[in-house]
Design a protein around this motif. Sequence first.
Motif, PDB file in Angstrom:
ATOM      1  N   PHE A  39       0.383  -8.177  -7.753  1.00  0.00           N
ATOM      2  CA  PHE A  39       1.397  -8.806  -6.904  1.00  0.00           C
ATOM      3  C   PHE A  39       2.633  -7.906  -6.804  1.00  0.00           C
ATOM      4  N   VAL A  40       3.098  -7.391  -7.925  1.00  0.00           N
ATOM      5  CA  VAL A  40       4.291  -6.538  -7.947  1.00  0.00           C
ATOM      6  C   VAL A  40       4.040  -5.251  -7.158  1.00  0.00           C
ATOM      7  N   ILE A  41       2.879  -4.639  -7.358  1.00  0.00           N
ATOM      8  CA  ILE A  41       2.565  -3.389  -6.643  1.00  0.00           C
ATOM      9  C   ILE A  41       2.510  -3.631  -5.141  1.00  0.00           C
ATOM     10  N   VAL A  42       1.788  -4.672  -4.716  1.00  0.00           N
ATOM     11  CA  VAL A  42       1.642  -4.947  -3.282  1.00  0.00           C
ATOM     12  C   VAL A  42       2.994  -5.231  -2.647  1.00  0.00           C
ATOM     13  N   PHE A  43       3.812  -6.037  -3.298  1.00  0.00           N
ATOM     14  CA  PHE A  43       5.071  -6.408  -2.676  1.00  0.00           C
ATOM     15  C   PHE A  43       6.193  -5.398  -2.907  1.00  0.00           C
ATOM     16  N   SER A  44       6.014  -4.456  -3.813  1.00  0.00           N
ATOM     17  CA  SER A  44       7.028  -3.414  -3.956  1.00  0.00           C
ATOM     18  C   SER A  44       6.814  -2.314  -2.921  1.00  0.00           C
ATOM     19  N   ILE A  45       5.563  -2.039  -2.570  1.00  0.00           N
ATOM     20  CA  ILE A  45       5.320  -1.041  -1.527  1.00  0.00           C
ATOM     21  C   ILE A  45       5.053  -1.700  -0.181  1.00  0.00           C
ATOM     22  N   TYR A  73       3.937   6.471   4.401  1.00  0.00           N
ATOM     23  CA  TYR A  73       4.536   7.528   5.218  1.00  0.00           C
ATOM     24  C   TYR A  73       5.613   8.318   4.474  1.00  0.00           C
ATOM     25  N   LYS A  74       5.818   8.017   3.198  1.00  0.00           N
ATOM     26  CA  LYS A  74       6.672   8.874   2.372  1.00  0.00           C
ATOM     27  C   LYS A  74       5.866  10.100   1.927  1.00  0.00           C
ATOM     28  N   MET A  75       4.533   9.941   1.912  1.00  0.00           N
ATOM     29  CA  MET A  75       3.654  11.029   1.486  1.00  0.00           C
ATOM     30  C   MET A  75       2.899  11.649   2.663  1.00  0.00           C
ATOM     31  N   LEU A  76       2.543  10.836   3.643  1.00  0.00           N
ATOM     32  CA  LEU A  76       1.751  11.288   4.787  1.00  0.00           C
ATOM     33  C   LEU A  76       2.513  11.031   6.079  1.00  0.00           C
ATOM     34  N   SER A  77       2.026  11.562   7.168  1.00  0.00           N
ATOM     35  CA  SER A  77       2.607  11.294   8.482  1.00  0.00           C
ATOM     36  C   SER A  77       1.691  10.344   9.240  1.00  0.00           C
ATOM     37  N   ILE A 170       9.383   7.235  19.408  1.00  0.00           N
ATOM     38  CA  ILE A 170       9.821   6.649  18.137  1.00  0.00           C
ATOM     39  C   ILE A 170      10.107   7.755  17.134  1.00  0.00           C
ATOM     40  N   LYS A 171      11.310   7.747  16.581  1.00  0.00           N
ATOM     41  CA  LYS A 171      11.675   8.715  15.531  1.00  0.00           C
ATOM     42  C   LYS A 171      11.045   8.284  14.217  1.00  0.00           C
ATOM     43  N   LYS A 172      10.579   9.255  13.434  1.00  0.00           N
ATOM     44  CA  LYS A 172       9.914   8.942  12.160  1.00  0.00           C
ATOM     45  C   LYS A 172      10.822   8.135  11.232  1.00  0.00           C
ATOM     46  N   GLU A 173      12.114   8.409  11.250  1.00  0.00           N
ATOM     47  CA  GLU A 173      13.049   7.716  10.359  1.00  0.00           C
ATOM     48  C   GLU A 173      13.180   6.221  10.654  1.00  0.00           C
ATOM     49  N   THR A 174      12.767   5.793  11.866  1.00  0.00           N
ATOM     50  CA  THR A 174      12.850   4.366  12.213  1.00  0.00           C
ATOM     51  C   THR A 174      11.553   3.619  11.897  1.00  0.00           C
ATOM     52  N   ILE A 175      10.522   4.355  11.434  1.00  0.00           N
ATOM     53  CA  ILE A 175       9.234   3.737  11.122  1.00  0.00           C
ATOM     54  C   ILE A 175       9.292   3.128   9.725  1.00  0.00           C
ATOM     55  N   ALA A 176       9.017   1.828   9.649  1.00  0.00           N
ATOM     56  CA  ALA A 176       9.046   1.125   8.365  1.00  0.00           C
ATOM     57  C   ALA A 176       7.766   1.348   7.569  1.00  0.00           C
ATOM     58  N   GLY A 177       6.640   1.518   8.262  1.00  0.00           N
ATOM     59  CA  GLY A 177       5.378   1.717   7.567  1.00  0.00           C
ATOM     60  C   GLY A 177       4.186   1.444   8.464  1.00  0.00           C
ATOM     61  N   ARG A 178       3.015   1.475   7.854  1.00  0.00           N
ATOM     62  CA  ARG A 178       1.757   1.258   8.577  1.00  0.00           C
ATOM     63  C   ARG A 178       1.238  -0.145   8.321  1.00  0.00           C
TER      64      ARG A 178
END
Length: 194
Positions: A39-45, A73-77, A170-178
Motif C-alpha cells: 500500500f505504501v509503495i503504490v501510493f508513494s509512487i 518518468y524520473k528514470m525513463l522518458s 506538452i512539456k516533460k516538466e508538466t507530465i505527472a506520470g504514466r
Amino acid sequence: MARHKGLTFYEKKKRISREMVREIFVTLFYCFAAVLLAFVIVFSIGMKISMIGVSMEPALYNGQEVLINRFVYKMLSPKRGDIIAFLPNGNPNSHYYLKRVIGLPGERVQIINGYVYINGELLAEDESYDKIADAGIAETEILLESDEYFVLGDNRNISEDSRSGNIGPIKKETIAGRAWFKMNCDEETMGLVK
C-alpha cells in the motif's frame, strides 16, 4: 461378558500449543506487513485521478479512476503509445488531462487529411481511431523541442489535446506520470491501462 475383537480407535484431543499460537501470530503479522508495504509503495509512487470527459474512450471512460505512476518518468522518458497525465501548460489550477503520446521530442508532427504524419511518414495506428476532422494547429507541421511531446485523445474528434492552441505540445516538466492501473466502472476491479 463378550469381548469385541477388532481395532479400536481412540481420538486424541488436540491441544493448542504456544508454538502454534506463536506461528499463527507471526504469519498474520507478516501478511499485514506485506499488505501495508505494498500500500505504501503504490501510493508513494502513485497518484489517483479521475478521467474527466469522453476523450479517451474506449480506453478510459468519464469518471473512471486511474492510478498514475509518478516515478517512472524520473528514470525513463514517455514513449509513443503511453497514456500520460499532465497539467495543461503546467497550470496547477487545472485538472489533470489523460492523453496518449503520439509525437516524441525532436520529431515533426503534422495532420494531413485526417491522418497523423511523423517526420513526413504516415503514423501506423490502430484502425479503431476515427479520421481526424479538425487538425487544429497541427495543420501546419510542428517541430517538437527536446522536452516536448505531442498527445491526442483516443476519441480523436471529441478531444482537447495538442491540436488545441491553448494546450499545444506538452512539456516533460508538466507530465505527472504514466497511467498505470484503471478501476473498472462496472466492477470494483483494477486492470492495467493499455
